[in-house]
Motif scaffolding. Structure first.
Motif, PDB file in Angstrom:
ATOM      1  N   ARG A   7      45.583 -68.571 -53.778  1.00 35.29           N
ATOM      2  CA  ARG A   7      46.719 -69.361 -53.276  1.00 35.29           C
ATOM      3  C   ARG A   7      47.080 -68.940 -51.861  1.00 35.29           C
ATOM      4  O   ARG A   7      47.244 -69.780 -50.966  1.00 35.29           O
ATOM      5  N   LEU A   8      47.185 -67.643 -51.636  1.00 33.20           N
ATOM      6  CA  LEU A   8      47.527 -67.154 -50.303  1.00 33.20           C
ATOM      7  C   LEU A   8      46.431 -67.476 -49.286  1.00 33.20           C
ATOM      8  O   LEU A   8      46.730 -67.765 -48.117  1.00 33.20           O
ATOM      9  N   GLY A   9      45.180 -67.444 -49.712  1.00 38.09           N
ATOM     10  CA  GLY A   9      44.095 -67.795 -48.807  1.00 38.09           C
ATOM     11  C   GLY A   9      44.223 -69.230 -48.311  1.00 38.09           C
ATOM     12  O   GLY A   9      44.013 -69.526 -47.127  1.00 38.09           O
ATOM     13  N   VAL A  10      44.592 -70.129 -49.219  1.00 40.27           N
ATOM     14  CA  VAL A  10      44.771 -71.539 -48.844  1.00 40.27           C
ATOM     15  C   VAL A  10      45.968 -71.682 -47.908  1.00 40.27           C
ATOM     16  O   VAL A  10      45.880 -72.308 -46.846  1.00 40.27           O
ATOM     17  N   TYR A  11      47.078 -71.088 -48.285  1.00 40.75           N
ATOM     18  CA  TYR A  11      48.308 -71.249 -47.501  1.00 40.75           C
ATOM     19  C   TYR A  11      48.190 -70.619 -46.118  1.00 40.75           C
ATOM     20  O   TYR A  11      48.655 -71.180 -45.125  1.00 40.75           O
ATOM     21  N   HIS A  12      47.571 -69.460 -46.041  1.00 43.79           N
ATOM     22  CA  HIS A  12      47.463 -68.804 -44.740  1.00 43.79           C
ATOM     23  C   HIS A  12      46.494 -69.550 -43.823  1.00 43.79           C
ATOM     24  O   HIS A  12      46.674 -69.564 -42.603  1.00 43.79           O
ATOM     25  N   SER A  13      45.477 -70.198 -44.398  1.00 42.07           N
ATOM     26  CA  SER A  13      44.597 -71.016 -43.576  1.00 42.07           C
ATOM     27  C   SER A  13      45.365 -72.182 -42.968  1.00 42.07           C
ATOM     28  O   SER A  13      45.253 -72.473 -41.771  1.00 42.07           O
ATOM     29  N   PHE A  14      46.170 -72.853 -43.782  1.00 39.91           N
ATOM     30  CA  PHE A  14      47.006 -73.934 -43.265  1.00 39.91           C
ATOM     31  C   PHE A  14      47.944 -73.417 -42.179  1.00 39.91           C
ATOM     32  O   PHE A  14      48.093 -74.025 -41.109  1.00 39.91           O
ATOM     33  N   ALA A  15      48.608 -72.298 -42.457  1.00 41.60           N
ATOM     34  CA  ALA A  15      49.607 -71.780 -41.520  1.00 41.60           C
ATOM     35  C   ALA A  15      48.985 -71.391 -40.184  1.00 41.60           C
ATOM     36  O   ALA A  15      49.550 -71.661 -39.119  1.00 41.60           O
ATOM     37  N   GLN A  16      47.823 -70.769 -40.239  1.00 40.73           N
ATOM     38  CA  GLN A  16      47.223 -70.238 -39.021  1.00 40.73           C
ATOM     39  C   GLN A  16      46.357 -71.251 -38.280  1.00 40.73           C
ATOM     40  O   GLN A  16      46.297 -71.233 -37.046  1.00 40.73           O
ATOM     41  N   CYS A  17      45.683 -72.134 -39.024  1.00 44.48           N
ATOM     42  CA  CYS A  17      44.697 -73.027 -38.407  1.00 44.48           C
ATOM     43  C   CYS A  17      45.089 -74.494 -38.447  1.00 44.48           C
ATOM     44  O   CYS A  17      44.447 -75.321 -37.799  1.00 44.48           O
ATOM     45  N   GLY A  18      46.118 -74.843 -39.230  1.00 41.92           N
ATOM     46  CA  GLY A  18      46.536 -76.226 -39.332  1.00 41.92           C
ATOM     47  C   GLY A  18      45.662 -77.079 -40.223  1.00 41.92           C
ATOM     48  O   GLY A  18      45.763 -78.312 -40.206  1.00 41.92           O
ATOM     49  N   ARG A  19      44.795 -76.463 -41.021  1.00 45.08           N
ATOM     50  CA  ARG A  19      43.914 -77.248 -41.897  1.00 45.08           C
ATOM     51  C   ARG A  19      43.653 -76.500 -43.189  1.00 45.08           C
ATOM     52  O   ARG A  19      43.877 -75.284 -43.289  1.00 45.08           O
ATOM     53  N   ALA A  20      43.150 -77.232 -44.161  1.00 45.67           N
ATOM     54  CA  ALA A  20      42.796 -76.615 -45.441  1.00 45.67           C
ATOM     55  C   ALA A  20      41.439 -75.920 -45.327  1.00 45.67           C
ATOM     56  O   ALA A  20      40.532 -76.422 -44.664  1.00 45.67           O
ATOM     57  N   PRO A  21      41.278 -74.774 -45.968  1.00 46.22           N
ATOM     58  CA  PRO A  21      39.956 -74.139 -46.001  1.00 46.22           C
ATOM     59  C   PRO A  21      39.031 -74.908 -46.932  1.00 46.22           C
ATOM     60  O   PRO A  21      39.482 -75.540 -47.885  1.00 46.22           O
ATOM     61  N   THR A  22      37.749 -74.866 -46.653  1.00 49.65           N
ATOM     62  CA  THR A  22      36.780 -75.489 -47.553  1.00 49.65           C
ATOM     63  C   THR A  22      36.490 -74.548 -48.727  1.00 49.65           C
ATOM     64  O   THR A  22      36.788 -73.340 -48.673  1.00 49.65           O
ATOM     65  N   THR A  23      35.897 -75.105 -49.760  1.00 50.66           N
ATOM     66  CA  THR A  23      35.513 -74.277 -50.908  1.00 50.66           C
ATOM     67  C   THR A  23      34.514 -73.205 -50.492  1.00 50.66           C
ATOM     68  O   THR A  23      34.600 -72.051 -50.943  1.00 50.66           O
ATOM     69  N   ASP A  24      33.581 -73.557 -49.606  1.00 57.20           N
ATOM     70  CA  ASP A  24      32.600 -72.581 -49.133  1.00 57.20           C
ATOM     71  C   ASP A  24      33.281 -71.452 -48.355  1.00 57.20           C
ATOM     72  O   ASP A  24      32.902 -70.278 -48.505  1.00 57.20           O
ATOM     73  N   GLU A  25      34.254 -71.791 -47.533  1.00 59.50           N
ATOM     74  CA  GLU A  25      34.968 -70.761 -46.767  1.00 59.50           C
ATOM     75  C   GLU A  25      35.723 -69.824 -47.692  1.00 59.50           C
ATOM     76  O   GLU A  25      35.727 -68.592 -47.491  1.00 59.50           O
ATOM     77  N   LEU A  26      36.357 -70.366 -48.707  1.00 58.50           N
ATOM     78  CA  LEU A  26      37.077 -69.519 -49.660  1.00 58.50           C
ATOM     79  C   LEU A  26      36.115 -68.654 -50.463  1.00 58.50           C
ATOM     80  O   LEU A  26      36.401 -67.478 -50.737  1.00 58.50           O
ATOM     81  N   ALA A  27      34.977 -69.220 -50.839  1.00 64.89           N
ATOM     82  CA  ALA A  27      33.981 -68.438 -51.583  1.00 64.89           C
ATOM     83  C   ALA A  27      33.488 -67.265 -50.752  1.00 64.89           C
ATOM     84  O   ALA A  27      33.351 -66.135 -51.259  1.00 64.89           O
ATOM     85  N   GLU A  28      33.248 -67.505 -49.476  1.00 63.60           N
ATOM     86  CA  GLU A  28      32.799 -66.417 -48.597  1.00 63.60           C
ATOM     87  C   GLU A  28      33.905 -65.379 -48.398  1.00 63.60           C
ATOM     88  O   GLU A  28      33.644 -64.174 -48.419  1.00 63.60           O
ATOM     89  N   GLN A  29      35.130 -65.847 -48.244  1.00 59.67           N
ATOM     90  CA  GLN A  29      36.247 -64.928 -48.019  1.00 59.67           C
ATOM     91  C   GLN A  29      36.442 -63.981 -49.200  1.00 59.67           C
ATOM     92  O   GLN A  29      36.717 -62.783 -49.003  1.00 59.67           O
ATOM     93  N   PHE A  30      36.292 -64.489 -50.419  1.00 56.64           N
ATOM     94  CA  PHE A  30      36.587 -63.685 -51.598  1.00 56.64           C
ATOM     95  C   PHE A  30      35.339 -63.187 -52.320  1.00 56.64           C
ATOM     96  O   PHE A  30      35.448 -62.539 -53.364  1.00 56.64           O
ATOM     97  N   GLY A  31      34.157 -63.473 -51.774  1.00 53.95           N
ATOM     98  CA  GLY A  31      32.930 -62.996 -52.385  1.00 53.95           C
ATOM     99  C   GLY A  31      32.671 -63.596 -53.749  1.00 53.95           C
ATOM    100  O   GLY A  31      32.211 -62.895 -54.664  1.00 53.95           O
ATOM    101  N   LEU A  32      32.941 -64.892 -53.894  1.00 57.87           N
ATOM    102  CA  LEU A  32      32.788 -65.587 -55.162  1.00 57.87           C
ATOM    103  C   LEU A  32      31.833 -66.757 -54.989  1.00 57.87           C
ATOM    104  O   LEU A  32      31.519 -67.166 -53.873  1.00 57.87           O
TER     105      LEU A  32
END
Length: 224
Positions: A7-32
């Motif tokens: 949840r925080l990964g999604v929200y912080h991406s919006f807050a910092q970049c103005g857009r939603a993170p992709t599923t691939d970006e989240l997978a890479e960020q969390f090693g999933l």
């Protein structure tokens, strides 16, 4: 996986970049793997922390939007889509590095452009009115439709013109000062770990505290 981290990964991406993170970006960020991320996003959507489209992509993480719904919000370095009038006015209260943002839109009735410097200290000046078509108790029936119809008009006469042209019902009207009060603390803590959404009783208390009547919730008949 840890849903709060996601949840925080999604929200912080919006807050910092103005857009939603992709599923691939989240997978890479969390090693999933992407399937685990998608399952987590689906669970967050089920608990109303996110809104997903039919393909599972992030559409909204209130007050952020991944799609244009009538508002643009410009900060010192970042441009966001405002999900609605409520969410657009909420951003300077939620974002720690943005004391003031520029909120812009067009009147849905006459297309006249409007822009306000919206800060976290006092409401902006203006005679415009906000029209909320859907009461709070039904907002999640179709939340994108709800947000698309929380708009700012030049005046009540423009609201009436828009209703005649579209056949829309009469919703709830409020001035800019009330809209600013509504937005000012509604999303408090949403960028922090451990955020808990308000239960209906707490939400009602908050709305009453900023001067909104029962018809905003949906307890009273719409005005004639």
């Amino acid at each position: 996986m840890n849903l709060e981290d996601l949840r925080l990964g999604v929200y912080h991406s919006f807050a910092q970049c103005g857009r939603a993170p992709t599923t691939d970006e989240l997978a890479e960020q969390f090693g999933l793997d992407t399937q685990a991320v998608q399952a987590g996003l689906t669970e967050l959507a089920a608990s109303r922390h996110l809104v997903l489209d039919r393909s599972g992509q992030i559409v909204m993480a209130h007050p952020f939007s991944a799609v244009p719904l009538g508002f643009a919000v410009m900060g010192s370095r970042t441009l966001w889509w405002g999900g609605c009038a409520w969410d657009s006015f909420a951003l300077p209260h939620l974002l720690p590095d943005e004391d003031e943002v520029l909120v812009s839109t067009r009147c849905p009735a006459c297309a006249h452009p409007h822009a306000w410097n919206v800060g976290n200290q006092r409401p902006p000046d203006g005679d415009q009115v906000a029209h909320f078509l859907v009461p709070v108790s039904r907002m999640w029936d179709d939340v994108v439709h709800t947000c698309r119809h929380q708009r700012l008009f030049c005046s009540e006469s423009c609201v009436d013109s828009w209703r005649r042209a579209t056949g829309a019902d009469h919703g709830y009207l409020m001035d800019l000062g009330t809209l600013w009060k509504l937005a000012s603390h509604w999303y408090d803590g949403r960028l922090d770990r451990g955020y808990v959404r308000r239960e209906p009783s707490a939400a009602r208390e908050y709305l009453r505290g900023v001067g909104l009547s029962g018809s905003f919730w949906g307890d009273e008949p719409d005005p004639a």
